[in-house]
Design a protein around this motif. Structure first.
Motif, PDB file in Angstrom:
ATOM      1  N   GLY A 262      21.437  43.846  44.915  1.00 45.76           N
ATOM      2  CA  GLY A 262      20.422  44.884  44.924  1.00 45.76           C
ATOM      3  C   GLY A 262      19.622  45.018  43.661  1.00 45.76           C
ATOM      4  O   GLY A 262      18.997  46.066  43.424  1.00 45.76           O
ATOM      5  N   ARG A 263      19.589  43.983  42.827  1.00 47.11           N
ATOM      6  CA  ARG A 263      18.817  44.079  41.594  1.00 47.11           C
ATOM      7  C   ARG A 263      18.249  42.720  41.210  1.00 47.11           C
ATOM      8  O   ARG A 263      18.775  41.669  41.597  1.00 47.11           O
TER       9      ARG A 263
ATOM     10  N   THR B 141      16.249  49.128  44.876  1.00 44.40           N
ATOM     11  CA  THR B 141      16.226  50.325  45.723  1.00 44.40           C
ATOM     12  C   THR B 141      15.415  51.443  45.086  1.00 44.40           C
ATOM     13  O   THR B 141      14.533  52.050  45.713  1.00 44.40           O
ATOM     14  N   SER B 142      15.690  51.702  43.804  1.00 44.56           N
ATOM     15  CA  SER B 142      15.012  52.803  43.118  1.00 44.56           C
ATOM     16  C   SER B 142      13.840  52.345  42.248  1.00 44.56           C
ATOM     17  O   SER B 142      13.103  53.180  41.721  1.00 44.56           O
TER      18      SER B 142
END
Length: 402
Positions: A265-266, A299-300
């Motif tokens: 996720g990064r 995600t953010s």
């Protein structure tokens, strides 16, 4: 079509059946020069009285290793595997055949537990660490110029040592996934004094040792250079003066390596710069490294930047920037390929094995399983243990009876 593994299992079976009327199967009869775990356990001190040695030590310990190789997580599972093993497997391991009752006698689960719990932890760790090293020497077709070894510790959270503290083990693993050594930390100490005793006795020439900031010590660096090894040591707040000197070096130099990875996720971009020097107070140090990591959470969309500093005894022409970056990143393989696997595959932190030397012995059997599976090219350890569980001859072949 018959595979090599099937032929090996048939060979084991034919030898075992042929020896049932004469006594225990000679475990090395098939291939005398095989790298067999039993050879390394032969010198293990037997903690039992002579009058109480009904079952061979090597047979019980090797059976325990074979059961863990088939994903046994508990002492109950180990004992059940020994009880349910076919007769030819028990004969191969060295258990005795009774010509009168026509059965192979096996130890009671309590006997297995007591024996494993009384083993000499240091001697046992040495035996089960030397076996995969010797095995790897036979598997490697070529030797790389440098071998990278990571040192890191792990607590067995469910265990209890003296004083009620959890057992703490320090391990050394090469970046290919083979555990080379393991040592238990004294309950009144920490990892730092165990660094040199852990690596003492290993062949360290042309080895690059990576470790976390706790092991960035003068004595450790000096000892490694005396052994012909090099180090890449992290510089953090526990060495404020060295960290301050590293930050003040002229970093307006060319970039040595640039990498980009995506996962979990990064998105991460890594930049490596190196600076040669002669004035930092570190034994044998030749270069300072600065690693800048920029991460983006997918995600953010949050961005973070991290700067890390290292000192190394490697001279500037010893390795490329890409090679050094791979060693720095590869250090954390010991977390992902050893500690995480022991927690997820064998539920180590949730284990109820918590008395005496048992946590350390079972942890050693788990690291042995992980090492030999990776040496055989099985990077998915849970799948490898299921593979071994489907045929009783498979763990025997992996442990040396081929």
């Amino acid at each position: 079509m018959t595979t090599t593994e099937d032929r090996a299992c048939c060979l084991i079976f034919s030898h075992a059946v042929g020896s049932e009327t004469t006594g225990p199967y000679p475990v090395t009869a098939a291939v005398p020069d095989a790298v067999c775990l039993a050879h390394f356990l032969a010198g293990l001190p037997d903690p039992r009285d002579r009058c109480g040695r009904r079952f061979p030590l090597t047979a019980i310990v090797t059976a325990a290793a074979a059961s863990v190789l088939t994903s046994a997580r508990s002492l109950t599972a180990i004992a059940e595997w020994i009880t349910d093993a076919p007769r030819w497997v028990l004969l191969t391991l060295g258990f005795a055949f009774d010509p009168f009752s026509k059965v192979v006698t096996v130890p009671h689960p309590t006997t297995v537990m007591r024996l494993l719990g009384r083993l000499d932890g240091d001697a046992f760790d040495a035996a089960v660490s030397t076996f995969p090293q010797t095995r790897a020497a036979g598997l490697d077709a070529e030797k790389a110029r440098w071998r990278a070894v990571a040192v890191n510790g792990k607590q067995l959270r469910g265990s209890r040592a003296a004083g009620g503290k959890a057992v703490w083990l320090l391990a050394a693993m090469d970046h290919a996934g083979t555990v080379l050594a393991q040592r238990q930390i004294d309950t009144k100490s920490n990892e730092t004094p165990a660094f040199i005793p852990l690596l003492d006795g290993l062949a360290l020439e042309n080895t690059v040792v990576t470790a976390d900031a706790a092991h960035t010590q003068h004595a450790n660096g000096l000892w490694l250079r005396e052994q012909g090894a090099h180090y890449i040591a992290v510089v953090k707040g526990n060495h404020p003066s060295l960290l301050k000197q590293s930050r003040k070096l002229p970093w307006a130099v060319a970039l040595d390596h640039k990498g980009r990875t995506e996962g979990r996720g990064r998105l991460e971009a890594c930049h490596l710069k190196t600076a040669a020097f002669r004035h930092l107070d570190r034994p044998g140090a030749r270069q300072t490294l600065r690693v800048m990591r920029r991460r983006k959470d997918l995600t953010s969309n949050k961005l973070t930047t991290e700067r890390l500093y290292f000192v190394t005894s490697l001279p500037p022409d010893a390795a490329s920037g890409a090679g050094i970056a791979a060693w720095i990143r590869g250090h954390w393989k010991i977390e992902n390929r050893l500690h995480h696997v022991r927690d997820t595959t064998f539920a180590e932190d949730a284990s109820t094995i918590c008395v005496g030397r048992l946590p350390r012995v079972i942890a050693s059997l788990r690291k042995l399983t992980i090492s030999v599976c990776r040496q055989d090219g099985r990077t998915d350890v849970p799948a490898a243990t299921r593979h071994h569980a489907r045929h009783p001859g498979r763990p025997l072949a992996t442990l040396g009876w081929t």
